[in-house]
Design a protein around this motif. Sequence first.
Motif, PDB file in Angstrom:
ATOM      1  N   ASP A   1       8.299 -58.264   1.219  1.00 57.89           N
ATOM      2  CA  ASP A   1       8.688 -57.208   2.148  1.00 57.89           C
ATOM      3  C   ASP A   1       7.961 -57.396   3.474  1.00 57.89           C
ATOM      4  OD1 ASP A   1      10.341 -55.962   0.340  1.00 57.89           O
ATOM      5  OD2 ASP A   1       8.740 -54.680  -0.435  1.00 57.89           O
ATOM      6  N   LEU A   2       8.712 -57.304   4.554  1.00 54.11           N
ATOM      7  CA  LEU A   2       8.142 -57.396   5.897  1.00 54.11           C
ATOM      8  C   LEU A   2       7.828 -56.009   6.423  1.00 54.11           C
ATOM      9  CD1 LEU A   2      10.557 -60.022   7.463  1.00 54.11           C
ATOM     10  CD2 LEU A   2       8.200 -60.388   6.749  1.00 54.11           C
ATOM     11  N   PRO A   3       6.761 -55.872   7.214  1.00 51.90           N
ATOM     12  CA  PRO A   3       6.514 -54.585   7.864  1.00 51.90           C
ATOM     13  C   PRO A   3       7.702 -54.246   8.766  1.00 51.90           C
ATOM     14  CG  PRO A   3       4.662 -56.078   8.178  1.00 51.90           C
ATOM     15  CD  PRO A   3       5.764 -56.867   7.554  1.00 51.90           C
ATOM     16  N   SER A   4       8.038 -52.996   8.846  1.00 53.00           N
ATOM     17  CA  SER A   4       9.181 -52.594   9.670  1.00 53.00           C
ATOM     18  C   SER A   4       8.843 -51.343  10.470  1.00 53.00           C
ATOM     19  CB  SER A   4      10.409 -52.348   8.793  1.00 53.00           C
ATOM     20  OG  SER A   4      10.135 -51.330   7.863  1.00 53.00           O
ATOM     21  N   ALA A   5       9.671 -51.084  11.467  1.00 54.75           N
ATOM     22  CA  ALA A   5       9.463 -49.917  12.329  1.00 54.75           C
ATOM     23  C   ALA A   5      10.808 -49.429  12.843  1.00 54.75           C
ATOM     24  CB  ALA A   5       8.563 -50.272  13.501  1.00 54.75           C
ATOM     25  N   THR A  68      12.239 -55.493  11.945  1.00 54.93           N
ATOM     26  CA  THR A  68      11.025 -56.137  11.438  1.00 54.93           C
ATOM     27  C   THR A  68      10.346 -56.960  12.526  1.00 54.93           C
ATOM     28  OG1 THR A  68      12.300 -58.024  10.647  1.00 54.93           O
ATOM     29  CG2 THR A  68      11.867 -56.243   9.069  1.00 54.93           C
ATOM     30  N   LEU A  69      10.925 -57.010  13.725  1.00 54.44           N
ATOM     31  CA  LEU A  69      10.333 -57.749  14.843  1.00 54.44           C
ATOM     32  C   LEU A  69       9.376 -56.824  15.581  1.00 54.44           C
ATOM     33  CD1 LEU A  69      13.496 -59.630  16.104  1.00 54.44           C
ATOM     34  CD2 LEU A  69      11.644 -60.508  14.683  1.00 54.44           C
ATOM     35  N   LEU A  70       8.132 -56.801  15.147  1.00 55.54           N
ATOM     36  CA  LEU A  70       7.166 -55.838  15.664  1.00 55.54           C
ATOM     37  C   LEU A  70       6.272 -56.386  16.759  1.00 55.54           C
ATOM     38  CD1 LEU A  70       6.107 -54.210  12.294  1.00 55.54           C
ATOM     39  CD2 LEU A  70       7.992 -53.606  13.803  1.00 55.54           C
ATOM     40  N   SER A  71       6.169 -57.695  16.894  1.00 50.81           N
ATOM     41  CA  SER A  71       5.217 -58.257  17.849  1.00 50.81           C
ATOM     42  C   SER A  71       5.825 -58.554  19.212  1.00 50.81           C
ATOM     43  CB  SER A  71       4.594 -59.530  17.279  1.00 50.81           C
ATOM     44  OG  SER A  71       5.591 -60.502  17.064  1.00 50.81           O
ATOM     45  N   ASP A  72       7.141 -58.573  19.328  1.00 53.37           N
ATOM     46  CA  ASP A  72       7.780 -58.878  20.606  1.00 53.37           C
ATOM     47  C   ASP A  72       7.605 -57.744  21.601  1.00 53.37           C
ATOM     48  OD1 ASP A  72       8.719 -61.183  19.465  1.00 53.37           O
ATOM     49  OD2 ASP A  72      10.741 -60.431  19.123  1.00 53.37           O
ATOM     50  N   GLU A  73       7.402 -58.107  22.880  1.00 54.41           N
ATOM     51  CA  GLU A  73       7.418 -57.088  23.913  1.00 54.41           C
ATOM     52  C   GLU A  73       8.837 -56.533  24.011  1.00 54.41           C
ATOM     53  OE1 GLU A  73       5.877 -58.819  27.487  1.00 54.41           O
ATOM     54  OE2 GLU A  73       3.834 -58.346  26.900  1.00 54.41           O
TER      55      GLU A  73
END
Length: 94
Positions: A1-5, A68-73
């Motif tokens: 499981d990937l972290p999500s937001a 799940t793409l949490l690090s992109d600006e």
Amino acid sequence: DLPSAQFVGRVIDHRNQPVAGAAVSIKSAITSSPETIRGLDRQVDTDEADSLDSLTDADGNFQSVITTLLSDERTVRVNAPGYLMFHSGWHRPN
């Protein structure tokens, strides 16, 4: 499981009134990567095409789909009939 937001927010006008039916687009940053094209080394900008689009409800509230793409600006754009478009610039989500 990937972290999500999920991105959530509220669009209001200059009188602090909710803006219903505003189009909200949350887009990932354009990234740059080195590539060799026809023997030449160059930086190529690529658009990640990760756009989370939603409309505000009657109270000006919106929520994006889960990502799940949490690090992109990210940049936020809000467009509503009768208003100037708002563009936030690039920010790292937290």
